[in-house]
Design an enzyme around this catalytic site. Structure first.
Site, short mmCIF file in Angstrom:
data_model
loop_
_atom_site.label_atom_id
_atom_site.label_comp_id
_atom_site.label_asym_id
_atom_site.label_seq_id
_atom_site.Cartn_x
_atom_site.Cartn_y
_atom_site.Cartn_z
N ASP A 227 0.83 -1.20 0.00
CA ASP A 227 0.00 0.00 0.00
C ASP A 227 0.88 1.26 0.00
O ASP A 227 1.87 1.34 0.73
CB ASP A 227 -0.86 -0.03 1.27
CG ASP A 227 -1.94 1.02 1.30
OD1 ASP A 227 -2.84 0.96 0.45
OD2 ASP A 227 -1.88 1.90 2.18
N GLU A 288 1.70 -0.56 -5.11
CA GLU A 288 0.62 0.39 -5.35
C GLU A 288 1.25 1.77 -5.30
O GLU A 288 1.57 2.27 -4.23
CB GLU A 288 -0.48 0.29 -4.30
CG GLU A 288 -1.71 1.10 -4.67
CD GLU A 288 -2.17 2.13 -3.66
OE1 GLU A 288 -3.24 2.69 -3.86
OE2 GLU A 288 -1.45 2.42 -2.67
C1 NOJ Z 1 -4.42 2.96 -0.83
C2 NOJ Z 1 -5.58 2.06 -0.55
O1 NOJ Z 1 -5.89 1.34 -1.71
C3 NOJ Z 1 -6.70 2.92 -0.07
O2 NOJ Z 1 -7.92 2.22 0.00
C4 NOJ Z 1 -6.30 3.50 1.26
O3 NOJ Z 1 -7.31 4.41 1.69
C5 NOJ Z 1 -4.98 4.26 1.17
N1 NOJ Z 1 -3.99 3.55 0.40
C6 NOJ Z 1 -4.43 4.50 2.54
O4 NOJ Z 1 -3.97 3.30 3.09
#
Ligand code: NOJ
Length: 584
Positions: A227, A288
């Site tokens: 993440d 991500e």
């Molecule tokens: C990316 C995640 O996909 C999202 O859902 C989240 O709110 C943020 N990162 C913070 O962790």
């Protein structure tokens, strides 16, 4: 043989990407994202859980995916739907227990499905033991040094340490009351105030996360989706930033700001890679990282770093043939340059579902959620284009990511009552952003029954709109032409034709404007997506393998592809040339 029937339908071919013989699963997989809160609820509390997932894994095996990625199920107050982790080594009671996780993993592996879990290293929950200790400890303490605490600016430090904004809206800093009750330091949170950012310059933080990785690797997971992978390291001195701070578009002005994509993150992933490489089997790291350019994204998947990075450039491309063609070419070029597989994705739990995005007047634009008072997507057009977009995606070489429910053609819930909303982005933006709840509504497994089969009691943490009955799995399974059967057949063909490891050529079709349609060739398969304009005719000698919607033949026997359609076609036999270009 009739020469006309046997001639290829294209006037030129331009090679983009060579076929590969590399057998590693993560170079060719189809990965299905399970959003645990909304997949299947076994205990009736209205929130999906691990036993619910285990019971429904057969669905994923039958669909034909290779791997499952689970969004967070760890101990969490659920302020950001689990992306606020209070204990990285345990399961939140709402989702079950560690034993439930082990059972889920064993069942997935028995079905031949790999399992990727989320790791959330940029921040923790404010309920994490570390943050609680940080609040109880004085400024300058070792407890505070795990997070980004700073003194404020201005008189009595009453102003935040810099001008950064939270991605969910509002300031990125919150001031704490010191243990003695006085107003004290500020801590950084790029997301919600209850998601304090960790300080990755602190070796203790680095050591802890390597142990967290080992904890789940020891349990047998096949990898991690990382993440906010681009956010862990901030620019020295935390300089002010006047650009936008958005998750979805990256920086609007072509840079991503001092909170993202700093050089120091790469060293972290090199050491994580070494942690994974010490384990048997092919375990993977997936970044991500919402960045402005494919070349910056490719830096996360250089040799010795991560294995894959989400291709958000593909997801954010509007419904436009020229831009669609360009992003396919650029994506493959960027990842080929570093020897990584390209990934493709159209939907996830953070964006408006592509069925609805593609039905907007500005097709493919990226609103931050859609409310009832906003422009409503054209549902029929959106679904038609979404099926076409998916069928293109599944023909491309590399890795495809699916988001739960897209195999049912689920639309965004654009009429959700505001009282039902739970996304912190909705609250922190003061209602300016509808937020992400509309793509997170629990799945309809059956047209009838409580909560459309999601939960035995009919409870559902977000309400399901009436249209979900039409999309339920049980009304689509076995029905020719249904979105579910389209996905299932496309996945089977993709595997059979080895498209994921195939070559890619750009094709020009005789008489077809390049701004109207995109034509590609993967191995022998011609893949045509018609975006707009007149129907595209493919000569009678072409065999139709699959199409996203009905494709007729005219009197001459030509295939007629209407706008909003993708078809996979085998060209006439003589045009099926040997493919010499293969890399290992
Ligand atoms: C990316 C995640 O996909 C999202 O859902 C989240 O709110 C943020 N990162 C913070 O962790």
């Amino acid at each position: 043989m009739d020469a006309l029937l046997d001639s290829p339908p294209w006037t030129s071919l331009f090679p983009v990407h060579p076929a590969t013989t590399d057998a590693q699963w993560w170079r060719t997989a189809v990965v299905y994202q399970v959003y645990p809160r909304s997949f299947a609820d076994s205990d009736g509390d209205g929130v999906g859980d691990l036993p619910g997932i285990t019971a429904r894994l057969d669905h994923l095996a039958a669909l034909g995916v290779d791997a499952v990625w689970l969004s967070p199920f760890y101990t969490s107050p659920q302020v950001d739907a689990g992306y606020d982790v209070a204990d990285h080594r345990d399961v939140d009671p709402v989702f079950g227990t560690l034993a439930d996780f082990d059972a889920m993993l064993a069942r997935a592996h028995a079905l031949g499905l790999r399992v990727i879990v989320d790791v959330v290293p940029n921040h923790t929950s404010d309920e994490h033991a570390w943050f609680r200790r940080a609040l109880a400890a004085p400024a300058g303490s070792a407890e505070r040094a795990r997070y980004v605490f700073r003194d404020g600016r201005g008189a009595q430090g009453a102003e935040p340490p810099n001008n950064w904004r939270s991605i969910f809206g509002g300031p990125a800093w919150t001031r704490v009351a010191e243990p003695d009750g006085t107003q004290g330091q500020w801590y950084l949170h790029l997301f919600d105030a209850r998601q304090p950012d960790l300080d990755w310059t602190n070796p203790e933080v680095r050591g802890e996360f390597e142990e967290v990785l080992r904890f789940w690797l020891d349990r047998g997971v096949d990898g991690f989706r990382v993440d906010v992978a681009h956010g862990l390291v901030k620019a020295d001195g935390l300089p002010d930033w006047d650009g936008t701070t958005a998750m979805v578009e990256g920086g609007a002005d072509g840079t991503t700001g001092p909170m993202f994509d700093q050089e120091g993150v790469h060293e972290i992933y090199r050491s994580w890679r070494a942690v994974l490489d010490a384990y048997p089997g092919d375990r993977v790291l997936v970044a991500e990282a919402w960045l402005d350019s494919l070349s910056r994204t490719a830096r996360y998947v250089r040799p010795g770093e991560m294995h894959q990075a989400f291709n958000f450039a593909y997801l954010t491309t509007p419904w436009d043939a020229d831009r669609n063609r360009q992003v396919v070419v650029d994506s493959l070029a960027a990842s080929d340059a570093v020897g990584a597989p390209t990934t493709w994705v159209l939907s996830n739990h953070d964006v408006v579902r592509h069925t609805s995005r593609l039905g907007l007047a500005d097709a493919g634009s990226l609103p931050k959620g859609i409310r009832a008072l906003d422009e409503q997507p054209d549902a029929e057009l959106g679904l038609r284009r979404a099926r076409a977009a998916t069928l293109q995606m599944l023909a491309l070489p590399g890795v495809a990511y699916l988001y739960q429910g897209e195999e049912l053609g689920l639309p965004e819930d654009t009429a959700m009552p505001d009282e039902a909303r739970q996304d912190p982005a909705w609250f922190r933006s003061g209602g300016l952003e509808a937020g992400r709840d509309g793509c997170r509504v629990p799945l309809p497994w059956s047209a009838d029954g409580p909560a459309h089969g999601f939960s035995p009691t009919g409870r559902s943490w977000l309400p399901q709109p009436p249209s979900f009955a039409r999309h339920a799995l049980d009304v689509q399974r076995g029905v020719p032409g249904s979105t579910y059967e389209l996905y299932r057949r496309a996945l089977a063909l993709r595997r059979h034709l080895q498209l994921a490891s195939g070559s890619l050529d750009l094709v020009e079709l005789a008489g077809v404007g390049t701004s109207d349609a995109v034509a590609l060739r993967n191995r022998d398969v011609l893949v045509v997506t018609v975006h707009r304009g007149a129907p595209v005719l493919l000569p009678a000698g072409c065999d139709l393998l699959i199409a996203s919607d009905d494709v007729a033949r005219d009197e001459a026997g030509s295939l007629v592809l209407e706008p909003g359609t993708t078809a996979w076609v085998l060209p006439p036999r003589a045009a099926r040339l040997p493919h010499a270009r293969t890399t290992g």
